[in-house]
Write an enzyme that holds these catalytic residues in place. Structure first.
Site, PDB file in Angstrom:
ATOM      1  N   GLU A 141     -12.282  -7.302 -59.524  1.00 12.56           N
ATOM      2  CA  GLU A 141     -11.955  -5.877 -59.425  1.00 12.56           C
ATOM      3  C   GLU A 141     -10.519  -5.710 -58.923  1.00 12.56           C
ATOM      4  O   GLU A 141      -9.715  -5.054 -59.538  1.00 12.56           O
ATOM      5  CB  GLU A 141     -12.956  -5.195 -58.487  1.00 12.56           C
ATOM      6  CG  GLU A 141     -12.732  -3.706 -58.293  1.00 12.56           C
ATOM      7  CD  GLU A 141     -12.908  -2.884 -59.558  1.00 12.56           C
ATOM      8  OE1 GLU A 141     -13.393  -3.422 -60.567  1.00 12.56           O
ATOM      9  OE2 GLU A 141     -12.553  -1.693 -59.543  1.00 12.56           O
ATOM     10  N   PHE A 142     -10.219  -6.316 -57.787  1.00 15.81           N
ATOM     11  CA  PHE A 142      -8.818  -6.351 -57.356  1.00 15.81           C
ATOM     12  C   PHE A 142      -8.592  -7.513 -56.405  1.00 15.81           C
ATOM     13  O   PHE A 142      -9.539  -8.109 -55.882  1.00 15.81           O
ATOM     14  CB  PHE A 142      -8.345  -5.016 -56.744  1.00 15.81           C
ATOM     15  CG  PHE A 142      -8.963  -4.658 -55.420  1.00 15.81           C
ATOM     16  CD1 PHE A 142      -8.311  -4.951 -54.231  1.00 15.81           C
ATOM     17  CD2 PHE A 142     -10.175  -4.001 -55.355  1.00 15.81           C
ATOM     18  CE1 PHE A 142      -8.854  -4.606 -53.003  1.00 15.81           C
ATOM     19  CE2 PHE A 142     -10.734  -3.651 -54.131  1.00 15.81           C
ATOM     20  CZ  PHE A 142     -10.069  -3.954 -52.953  1.00 15.81           C
ATOM     21  N   LYS A 200      -0.804 -15.733 -43.041  1.00 15.90           N
ATOM     22  CA  LYS A 200      -1.157 -15.529 -41.636  1.00 15.90           C
ATOM     23  C   LYS A 200       0.114 -15.399 -40.792  1.00 15.90           C
ATOM     24  O   LYS A 200       1.079 -16.134 -41.014  1.00 15.90           O
ATOM     25  CB  LYS A 200      -1.960 -16.747 -41.169  1.00 15.90           C
ATOM     26  CG  LYS A 200      -3.094 -16.412 -40.236  1.00 15.90           C
ATOM     27  CD  LYS A 200      -3.911 -17.658 -39.936  1.00 15.90           C
ATOM     28  CE  LYS A 200      -5.039 -17.361 -38.983  1.00 15.90           C
ATOM     29  NZ  LYS A 200      -6.053 -16.473 -39.505  1.00 15.90           N
ATOM     30  N   GLU A 206      -7.057 -20.337 -48.667  1.00 11.13           N
ATOM     31  CA  GLU A 206      -8.465 -19.895 -48.648  1.00 11.13           C
ATOM     32  C   GLU A 206      -8.612 -18.667 -49.534  1.00 11.13           C
ATOM     33  O   GLU A 206      -7.842 -17.710 -49.416  1.00 11.13           O
ATOM     34  CB  GLU A 206      -8.893 -19.545 -47.216  1.00 11.13           C
ATOM     35  CG  GLU A 206     -10.379 -19.179 -47.143  1.00 11.13           C
ATOM     36  CD  GLU A 206     -10.795 -18.673 -45.769  1.00 11.13           C
ATOM     37  OE1 GLU A 206     -11.502 -19.401 -45.067  1.00 11.13           O
ATOM     38  OE2 GLU A 206     -10.414 -17.533 -45.407  1.00 11.13           O
ATOM     39  N   ARG A 265      -7.894 -12.699 -51.311  1.00 12.66           N
ATOM     40  CA  ARG A 265      -9.199 -12.050 -51.305  1.00 12.66           C
ATOM     41  C   ARG A 265      -9.453 -11.479 -52.692  1.00 12.66           C
ATOM     42  O   ARG A 265      -8.619 -10.740 -53.215  1.00 12.66           O
ATOM     43  CB  ARG A 265      -9.156 -10.928 -50.276  1.00 12.66           C
ATOM     44  CG  ARG A 265     -10.439 -10.712 -49.562  1.00 12.66           C
ATOM     45  CD  ARG A 265     -10.226  -9.859 -48.336  1.00 12.66           C
ATOM     46  NE  ARG A 265     -10.250 -10.627 -47.108  1.00 12.66           N
ATOM     47  CZ  ARG A 265      -9.864 -10.153 -45.922  1.00 12.66           C
ATOM     48  NH1 ARG A 265      -9.398  -8.923 -45.834  1.00 12.66           N
ATOM     49  NH2 ARG A 265      -9.941 -10.912 -44.852  1.00 12.66           N
TER      50      ARG A 265
HETATM   51  P1  0O2 Z   1      -8.013 -12.776 -40.620  1.00 14.09           P
HETATM   52  O1  0O2 Z   1      -6.702 -13.076 -41.207  1.00 14.09           O
HETATM   53  O2  0O2 Z   1      -7.923 -11.796 -39.483  1.00 14.09           O
HETATM   54  O3  0O2 Z   1      -9.042 -12.418 -41.627  1.00 14.09           O
HETATM   55  P2  0O2 Z   1     -13.114 -18.999 -38.084  1.00 14.09           P
HETATM   56  O4  0O2 Z   1     -13.891 -17.710 -38.246  1.00 14.09           O
HETATM   57  O5  0O2 Z   1     -11.727 -18.898 -38.630  1.00 14.09           O
HETATM   58  O6  0O2 Z   1     -13.160 -19.457 -36.683  1.00 14.09           O
HETATM   59  P3  0O2 Z   1     -13.591 -20.968 -40.175  1.00 14.09           P
HETATM   60  O7  0O2 Z   1     -14.784 -21.830 -40.402  1.00 14.09           O
HETATM   61  O8  0O2 Z   1     -12.257 -21.602 -40.084  1.00 14.09           O
HETATM   62  O9  0O2 Z   1     -13.916 -20.095 -38.878  1.00 14.09           O
HETATM   63  O10 0O2 Z   1     -13.429 -19.982 -41.296  1.00 14.09           O
HETATM   64  P4  0O2 Z   1     -14.459 -19.027 -41.963  1.00 14.09           P
HETATM   65  O11 0O2 Z   1     -15.476 -18.532 -41.007  1.00 14.09           O
HETATM   66  O12 0O2 Z   1     -14.924 -19.656 -43.239  1.00 14.09           O
HETATM   67  O13 0O2 Z   1     -13.458 -17.894 -42.326  1.00 14.09           O
HETATM   68  C1  0O2 Z   1     -12.723 -17.211 -41.378  1.00 14.09           C
HETATM   69  C2  0O2 Z   1     -12.271 -15.911 -41.995  1.00 14.09           C
HETATM   70  O14 0O2 Z   1     -13.399 -15.278 -42.614  1.00 14.09           O
HETATM   71  C3  0O2 Z   1     -11.770 -14.939 -40.957  1.00 14.09           C
HETATM   72  O15 0O2 Z   1     -10.405 -15.085 -40.822  1.00 14.09           O
HETATM   73  C4  0O2 Z   1     -12.132 -13.595 -41.565  1.00 14.09           C
HETATM   74  O16 0O2 Z   1     -11.205 -13.228 -42.554  1.00 14.09           O
HETATM   75  C5  0O2 Z   1     -13.439 -13.900 -42.248  1.00 14.09           C
HETATM   76  N1  0O2 Z   1     -14.577 -13.733 -41.349  1.00 14.09           N
HETATM   77  C6  0O2 Z   1     -15.378 -14.697 -40.881  1.00 14.09           C
HETATM   78  N2  0O2 Z   1     -16.348 -14.182 -40.095  1.00 14.09           N
HETATM   79  C7  0O2 Z   1     -16.146 -12.853 -40.062  1.00 14.09           C
HETATM   80  C8  0O2 Z   1     -16.825 -11.755 -39.413  1.00 14.09           C
HETATM   81  O17 0O2 Z   1     -17.810 -11.920 -38.705  1.00 14.09           O
HETATM   82  N3  0O2 Z   1     -16.317 -10.519 -39.629  1.00 14.09           N
HETATM   83  C9  0O2 Z   1     -15.207 -10.298 -40.407  1.00 14.09           C
HETATM   84  N4  0O2 Z   1     -14.781  -9.025 -40.549  1.00 14.09           N
HETATM   85  N5  0O2 Z   1     -14.546 -11.300 -41.019  1.00 14.09           N
HETATM   86  C10 0O2 Z   1     -15.005 -12.559 -40.857  1.00 14.09           C
HETATM   87  P5  0O2 Z   1      -9.680 -14.810 -39.460  1.00 14.09           P
HETATM   88  O18 0O2 Z   1      -9.243 -16.098 -38.881  1.00 14.09           O
HETATM   89  O19 0O2 Z   1     -10.464 -13.896 -38.620  1.00 14.09           O
HETATM   90  O20 0O2 Z   1      -8.354 -14.171 -39.933  1.00 14.09           O
HETATM   91  P1  0O2 Z   2      -1.569  -0.007 -56.312  1.00  6.31           P
HETATM   92  O1  0O2 Z   2      -1.173   0.410 -57.675  1.00  6.31           O
HETATM   93  O2  0O2 Z   2      -0.879   0.759 -55.218  1.00  6.31           O
HETATM   94  O3  0O2 Z   2      -3.048  -0.061 -56.127  1.00  6.31           O
HETATM   95  P2  0O2 Z   2       1.426  -6.298 -53.867  1.00  6.31           P
HETATM   96  O4  0O2 Z   2      -0.021  -6.470 -54.079  1.00  6.31           O
HETATM   97  O5  0O2 Z   2       2.202  -7.597 -53.835  1.00  6.31           O
HETATM   98  O6  0O2 Z   2       2.035  -5.278 -54.781  1.00  6.31           O
HETATM   99  P3  0O2 Z   2       0.966  -6.115 -51.068  1.00  6.31           P
HETATM  100  O7  0O2 Z   2       1.466  -5.144 -50.037  1.00  6.31           O
HETATM  101  O8  0O2 Z   2       1.196  -7.548 -50.815  1.00  6.31           O
HETATM  102  O9  0O2 Z   2       1.605  -5.671 -52.425  1.00  6.31           O
HETATM  103  O10 0O2 Z   2      -0.511  -5.842 -51.329  1.00  6.31           O
HETATM  104  P4  0O2 Z   2      -1.833  -6.643 -50.880  1.00  6.31           P
HETATM  105  O11 0O2 Z   2      -2.109  -6.408 -49.447  1.00  6.31           O
HETATM  106  O12 0O2 Z   2      -1.817  -8.017 -51.431  1.00  6.31           O
HETATM  107  O13 0O2 Z   2      -2.850  -5.864 -51.703  1.00  6.31           O
HETATM  108  C1  0O2 Z   2      -2.966  -4.524 -51.600  1.00  6.31           C
HETATM  109  C2  0O2 Z   2      -3.339  -4.044 -52.981  1.00  6.31           C
HETATM  110  O14 0O2 Z   2      -4.758  -3.965 -53.031  1.00  6.31           O
HETATM  111  C3  0O2 Z   2      -2.769  -2.668 -53.215  1.00  6.31           C
HETATM  112  O15 0O2 Z   2      -2.391  -2.610 -54.564  1.00  6.31           O
HETATM  113  C4  0O2 Z   2      -3.965  -1.773 -53.027  1.00  6.31           C
HETATM  114  O16 0O2 Z   2      -3.896  -0.630 -53.818  1.00  6.31           O
HETATM  115  C5  0O2 Z   2      -5.109  -2.668 -53.469  1.00  6.31           C
HETATM  116  N1  0O2 Z   2      -6.346  -2.246 -52.827  1.00  6.31           N
HETATM  117  C6  0O2 Z   2      -6.635  -2.224 -51.519  1.00  6.31           C
HETATM  118  N2  0O2 Z   2      -7.839  -1.712 -51.301  1.00  6.31           N
HETATM  119  C7  0O2 Z   2      -8.352  -1.411 -52.522  1.00  6.31           C
HETATM  120  C8  0O2 Z   2      -9.581  -0.885 -52.969  1.00  6.31           C
HETATM  121  O17 0O2 Z   2     -10.481  -0.558 -52.192  1.00  6.31           O
HETATM  122  N3  0O2 Z   2      -9.751  -0.770 -54.326  1.00  6.31           N
HETATM  123  C9  0O2 Z   2      -8.789  -1.132 -55.206  1.00  6.31           C
HETATM  124  N4  0O2 Z   2      -9.022  -1.044 -56.538  1.00  6.31           N
HETATM  125  N5  0O2 Z   2      -7.602  -1.619 -54.819  1.00  6.31           N
HETATM  126  C10 0O2 Z   2      -7.395  -1.759 -53.502  1.00  6.31           C
HETATM  127  P5  0O2 Z   2      -0.905  -2.459 -55.034  1.00  6.31           P
HETATM  128  O18 0O2 Z   2      -0.481  -3.796 -55.556  1.00  6.31           O
HETATM  129  O19 0O2 Z   2      -0.056  -1.880 -53.953  1.00  6.31           O
HETATM  130  O20 0O2 Z   2      -1.018  -1.520 -56.244  1.00  6.31           O
END
Ligand code: 0O2
Ligand code: 0O2
Length: 231
Positions: free
Chosen positions: A48-49, A55, A147, A85
């Protein structure tokens, strides 16, 4: 003197992070390209996107402290310095995305963590894939870890909310918030299950009324990066 030293450290970080910045940039384009190809063929895209980030240095340092990771081991022990993602509409799309990733020659999957079938105690659901990705730099090729998190829109909504609350409460949620997070995790799961049952209808409808596909038919804007995906 101190100023010089910290300037040097900043430059070292910059140099270290450069291949990761390049990796995220390349992978965003490639993964969004997959979506584009599906749309061109008027087929449902499992993607989807796509979003991505490198980091922050603060975040890397926090993780190093938390897990006693030595500087020389960062690249191997912190797997999400480059983080992508992929959001999908339906749970079944996750498997399709995985198939697409597994058959690629420009990356190698080295680890998979299935938090969809094995939900985390927090309620977090997502499929995590760690890849080795070779980037070409002017110093030659360098292979870095990245990742990729694959999740549905509902899972993403929940994770985004939980992440914000976590930031506010630093993991120590008040009882009410904790309960509501559990409830919302359950609702997000049910939402995924409900749309799964009518996904074929939804897919058909989306292909019928998709302005992107129509535009492709009259050959307008096919190669423009700015319209690579729709909400
Ligand atoms: P960010 O950039 O803030 O997202 P870790 O959780 O890092 O100690 P591991 O095994 O290294 O453990 O990685 P894991 O659990 O596969 O993936 C970690 C990442 O998954 C996190 O990154 C989150 O993006 C997401 N994640 C894992 N558990 C949760 C959770 O309970 N809630 C939310 N919202 N996200 C989660 P970071 O490091 O938080 O960085
Ligand atoms: P648009 O046309 O504004 O949607 P970049 O992706 O390199 O241009 P940046 O800041 O690195 O820019 O973006 P990031 O954080 O990688 O990704 C953000 C993109 O994800 C943005 O698109 C958001 O619009 C899109 N996004 C975030 N949440 C959602 C959602 O819920 N649904 C959808 N469809 N898109 C989402 P762009 O690239 O700014 O383009």
């Amino acid at each position: 003197m101190l100023g010089e030293r910290s300037c040097f450290v900043v430059l070292e970080w910059e140099e270290f992070l450069d291949p990761y910045i390049q990796t995220v940039g390349e992978l965003k384009i490639k993964l969004r390209g997959i979506r584009k190809q599906f749309r061109k063929q008027n087929r449902h895209s499992p993607i989807e996107f796509v979003t991505g980030r490198v980091k922050s240095v603060e975040s890397i340092q926090e993780k190093m402290l938390l897990r006693s990771i030595k500087e020389e081991n960062i690249a191997q022990d912190i797997q999400d310095i480059a983080g992508l993602r992929i959001m999908v509409q339906f749970v079944d799309d996750v498997d399709d995305v995985l198939d697409l990733l597994r058959q690629r020659h420009d990356m190698k999957i080295v680890q998979e963590r299935d938090y969809i079938r094995n939900m985390k105690p927090s309620g977090y659901r997502s499929y995590h894939v760690v890849i080795e990705y070779p980037v070409d730099t002017i110093q030659g090729q360098k292979t870095v870890l990245a990742e990729i998190q694959i999740r549905t829109l509902a899972m993403n909504f929940w994770a985004t909310i939980e992440h914000s609350l976590n930031y506010k409460y630093k993991g120590e949620f008040p009882q009410e918030i904790k309960q509501r997070l559990e409830t919302t995790a359950k609702i997000a799961y049910e939402l995924d299950e409900e749309v799964r049952k009518i996904r074929e209808d939804i897919r058909e409808a989306q292909l019928l009324f998709d302005p992107e596909s129509r535009k492709l038919n009259d050959g307008v804007g096919n190669s423009d990066d700015t319209d690579e995906y729709y909400r």
